[in-house]
Every structure is written in structure tokens, then in C-alpha cells.
Design an enzyme around this catalytic site. Structure first.
Site, PDB file in Angstrom:
ATOM      1  N   SER A 162     -24.321  32.885  49.546  1.00 48.01           N
ATOM      2  CA  SER A 162     -25.757  33.147  49.610  1.00 48.01           C
ATOM      3  C   SER A 162     -26.041  34.659  49.609  1.00 48.01           C
ATOM      4  O   SER A 162     -25.605  35.347  48.690  1.00 48.01           O
ATOM      5  CB  SER A 162     -26.321  32.428  50.832  1.00 48.01           C
ATOM      6  OG  SER A 162     -27.709  32.356  50.788  1.00 48.01           O
ATOM      7  N   ASP A 206     -30.648  23.520  44.638  1.00 51.03           N
ATOM      8  CA  ASP A 206     -30.707  24.825  45.309  1.00 51.03           C
ATOM      9  C   ASP A 206     -31.621  25.750  44.517  1.00 51.03           C
ATOM     10  O   ASP A 206     -31.467  25.867  43.293  1.00 51.03           O
ATOM     11  CB  ASP A 206     -29.276  25.400  45.356  1.00 51.03           C
ATOM     12  CG  ASP A 206     -29.184  26.774  46.001  1.00 51.03           C
ATOM     13  OD1 ASP A 206     -30.213  27.291  46.479  1.00 51.03           O
ATOM     14  OD2 ASP A 206     -28.066  27.331  46.032  1.00 51.03           O
ATOM     15  N   HIS A 214     -28.191  23.911  48.979  1.00 52.19           N
ATOM     16  CA  HIS A 214     -27.850  25.273  49.380  1.00 52.19           C
ATOM     17  C   HIS A 214     -27.212  25.269  50.781  1.00 52.19           C
ATOM     18  O   HIS A 214     -27.562  24.464  51.624  1.00 52.19           O
ATOM     19  CB  HIS A 214     -29.116  26.139  49.412  1.00 52.19           C
ATOM     20  CG  HIS A 214     -28.805  27.577  49.659  1.00 52.19           C
ATOM     21  ND1 HIS A 214     -28.378  28.412  48.660  1.00 52.19           N
ATOM     22  CD2 HIS A 214     -28.796  28.315  50.794  1.00 52.19           C
ATOM     23  CE1 HIS A 214     -28.135  29.613  49.170  1.00 52.19           C
ATOM     24  NE2 HIS A 214     -28.382  29.579  50.464  1.00 52.19           N
TER      25      HIS A 214
END
Ligand SMILES: *[C@@H]1O[C@H](CO)[C@@H](O)[C@H](O)[C@H]1NC(C)=O
Ligand SMILES: *[C@@H]1O[C@H](CO)[C@@H](O)[C@H](O)[C@H]1NC(C)=O
Length: 403
Positions: free
Chosen positions: A189, A343, A373
Site C-alpha cells: 500500500s 481495490d 485491499h
């Protein structure tokens, strides 16, 4: 029916209504994920309320909650764990105990959390680093960079860069018994964003002689220009990262001034002077048909030039690694990109895959059809999912074979 049972029924309906989120058909353990997501939403509501009351910044509330998951650096039978500093930036270090002749591999890990929350000491990150150290018999350095809203870009980038640059010195690698030819930078991320940015900037740093062998970008955030990509539209309200939160993370990385957040939310934040950058994130060219579905490409709508002048960070490739010319991609290491179908950041990763492949970088693209995600966060009880374990195993197995 008595009043009590009527109240109970009503309360149950309300709770069910609150907990229920549509979960894509192909995802397993749907109810568990729904409950986890309800937990995330509750935290978000509490944070909004605390901010509305002027008690605390939204991110401070999230930080408080995530810090409940912090663990002390506890060594186990396989790995010695210590909190240390590299050139004054804190990091958690995992040294495998197994005696082996010869040099070890190393993984520099950068945790996620939208540049605002999280930490290397958080239980899932700590566990992922232990697994990596143990399975690969590798040294793992998990960087503890400073966070927004206290610190804005480029502090996060610079903290990570400082650690990586310090670690990549031959004398330091020798001290930890690391093979200079087998080093990986990896992150998920916002950590994937920092990993990609650091890998790019290292290419121009004449002081760094050691080259990274691979970079692993796990559902990374890679661009700030277009926050209306098909993946943002398709996954606007999917667990655990709704578009609104991603917009908030992006804007907080640069400033707490809400005008940037508002402009980003309507995708009108990029000044016309920067229109030339849009070709680097043009999903109409960079996404395979399968991900475009029936989305129609529209030309960008420009925002005021003031935002770009006040907060130039969002146009800076150290924050948005997709915003570089092809020539800046040459020389990047072999790249592993993990993307998740459900995501908002999916298309960032896929567009980077296309750009890297176009200039001839070797890329392994692992697209997980049934993932959301942050899936690697779900490996510790009580919020563990079979999916989290499966994806973690895939990633670590890939590292083990390729590093
Ligand atoms: C140590 O490594 C062995 C072999 O990989 C594994 O079975 C065991 O669970 C590990 N111990 C810990 C505490 O992780
Ligand atoms: C994006 O690509 C499409 C299709 O190739 C093209 O028509 C459009 O002008 C491009 N937009 C930008 C801003 O580069």
C-alpha cells in the site's frame, strides 16, 4: 409481541443493517469480512465524530486504534528481533538464528497505512517480517518512518531513503552478513508507494554502489493525478479502503488543508500547467481491456494552479512514482507487483506493470481475483482470513525463489 421483544427485533435489524456490506461473490468467509469491515467503519465513524467535536484529528484516532496492535520486539526460537536505528531513523530488525555458512539475503520492508498510520510493530507486519526472515533465512529491516499529519511529504520518503541508503553500504551489509547481490525492497500500500519511489531515486544516486535485486510492490499506491480510474469507480465502497479514505490519505500526505482533499475528491486538483503528466497515467492506453470494462475515458478536468503551487508534492514522482518519463524506469530491478481485483488502487499497480514492461523491465504480475485491499493484514487472530494466509504464502514463496 411484547415491547421488549419488539425493541430487540428492531435493534437486531439495525445491527444487521449496519454490519451488512455487499461483498463480491467470489470472496470467501464473507460474514467474517463483513464483521471486520464493520469494525473498520465504526472506527472511521468514531474518528469523524471526534474530529467534528474538535477533540482530535481523524488520523490521530486511527493511530490510537492501530497502536493497540503494537507488539514488543520479542525474539523467538528462529528469529532475533530488536528495535534499532539506522542513521537515526528507527527500524525493527529481524536476524535469523539458523547457523548457515555464507552470506544471507535481505529484505527491506516498508509498512502501509496511508502515510498516516501503522507501524512495523503492528502485529500483522511483525508476523510477516518474522515469516520472511524465517522462511528465507534472510535479514529483514522493517522501517519506522514518521507519519502524517504530524509530518508531511517528503519526510516519509526521506526517512525510508535514509535507512535504505545507510543499509546498502558495503560495510553495513558485511556487518549483518548480507549478500550485496541479493537485496529486496518491499512494501504494501503506502509502503509499496515508498518502495517504488525509493527504488527509482536510488538509480540516480551516485553514492549508492549496491543495486537492489528485486522490488516487491504489494497493492501499491502509485499516482495522485487521476482518482477516478476504473478501479476507483468499481471499488468506491469496498472493504477496507473506500475511495473517500484513500483520498483523505493522499491529501494528508501533503497537507491537512482540506482544500486539497476537497479538490481530490472531485478529481479536480491537477493544474492545467501539469497537463503533460496525464499521459503517464492514461488508463485508456495502460489498462488491459479486461479492467476497462465499460468505462469511458474522459479528458481530465483541471483545477486551480494555486493548489499545485502550495503543495507541489502531489506532482512529485517521489510521491507518485508513475509520474516519471520512461527513461527513468530503465535500470529498475526485477519487479513483483501484487494487485487485488476489489481495490481502488488496483489500476495504479496494473498501469505500472504496463509502463515497466514497455521499457523492458522484467515484471511478475500477481493479480488476485478474490482479494480486497490490505489482504496481508488479515493473518493474525481474531481477524485472520484464509485469503490473507494464501496471499502471504504466495508472496513469500515468490521471494524465496527469486531473491
Ligand atoms: C520456527 O521455524 C519452524 C520451521 O520453519 C516452524 O515450524 C516454527 O513454527 C517456527 N517457530 C516460530 C515461533 O515461529
Ligand atoms: C489518453 O489516451 C487516449 C487514447 O489513446 C487519447 O485519445 C487521449 O488523448 C489520451 N489522453 C491524454 C491526456 O494523454
Amino acid at each position: 409481541m411484547g415491547t421488549k421483544s419488539l425493541c430487540l427485533l428492531l435493534a437486531s435489524v439495525l445491527v444487521a443493517y449496519y454490519v451488512y456490506t455487499p461483498i463480491p461473490e467470489n470472496i470467501e468467509e464473507r460474514w467474517k469480512l463483513m464483521l471486520i469491515n464493520a469494525g473498520f467503519r465504526t472506527v472511521s465513524h468514531v474518528a469523524e465524530f471526534a474530529e467534528w467535536l474538535d477533540l482530535m484529528h481523524y488520523m490521530e484516532v486511527l493511530m490510537m486504534i492501530t497502536s493497540l496492535e503494537y507488539t514488543a520486539p520479542i525474539s523467538d526460537e528462529n528469529v532475533t528481533v530488536t528495535d534499532t536505528k539506522f542513521n537515526n531513523v528507527p527500524a525493527r530488525l529481524y536476524m535469523p538464528r539458523k547457523q548457515s555458512s555464507g552470506l544471507k539475503r535481505a529484505v527491506i520492508y516498508i509498512h502501509g497505512g496511508g502515510w498516516c498510520v501503522g507501524g512495523s510493530a503492528m502485529e500483522p507486519y511483525d508476523l510477516l517480517s518474522r515469516w520472511t526472515a524465517n522462511k528465507l533465512n534472510a535479514v529483514v529491516v522493517s522501517v519506522e518512518y514518521r507519519l502524517a499529519p504530524m509530518y508531511h511529504f517528503p519526510v516519509q520518503f526521506e526517512d525510508v531513503y535514509t535507512v535504505v541508503k545507510f543499509f546498502l553500504q558495503n560495510s553495513v551489509l558485511a556487518q549483518y552478513g548480507v549478500d550485496p547481490n541479493r537485496i529486496c525492497i518491499s512494501g504494501d500500500s503506502a509502503g509499496g508507494n515508498l518502495a517504488a519511489a525509493v527504488a527509482q531515486q536510488l538509480l540516480d544516486d551516485l553514492e549508492v554502489k549496491v543495486k537492489l535485486k528485486i522490488q516487491a510492490l504489494l497493492y501499491p499506491a502509485l499516482q495522485t493525478l487521476d482518482l477516478d480510474l476504473p478501479s476507483y469507480k468499481d471499488n468506491e465502497n469496498k472493504p477496507i479502503l473506500p475511495k473517500s479514505l484513500m483520498v483523505r490519505f493522499w491529501s494528508e500526505y501533503f497537507t491537512t488543508d482540506v482544500s486539497l482533499q476537497e479538490a481530490m475528491a472531485s478529481n479536480r486538483h491537477v493544474p492545467a500547467e501539469s497537463s503533460h503528466l496525464f499521459r503517464f497515467v492514461n488508463w485508456s492506453n495502460l489498462l488491459p481491456e479486461k479492467f476497462k470494462k465499460d468505462h469511458v475515458y474522459a479528458s481530465p478536468i483541471y483545477g486551480s494552479s494555486m493548489l499545485g503551487k502550495k503543495y507541489p508534492g502531489f506532482l512529485d514522482p517521489r510521491a507518485a512514482p508513475l509520474l516519471v518519463d520512461d527513461t527513468k524506469l530503465l535500470g529498475l530491478p526485477v519487479t513483483y507487483v501484487l494487485t487485488c481485483q476489489h481495490d481502488v488502487l488496483r489500476d495504479d499497480g496494473i498501469m505500472y506493470v504496463s509502463r515497466l514492461r514497455e521499457v523492458g523491465i522484467e515484471v511478475i504480475h500477481d493479480h488476485i481475483e478474490d482479494a480486497i485491499h490490505g489482504v496481508l493484514m488479515f493473518i493474525t487472530s481474531p481477524t485472520d482470513l484464509a485469503l490473507g494466509h494464501r496471499v502471504a504464502n504466495r508472496y513469500i514463496e515468490w521471494l524465496n525463489i527469486n531473491l
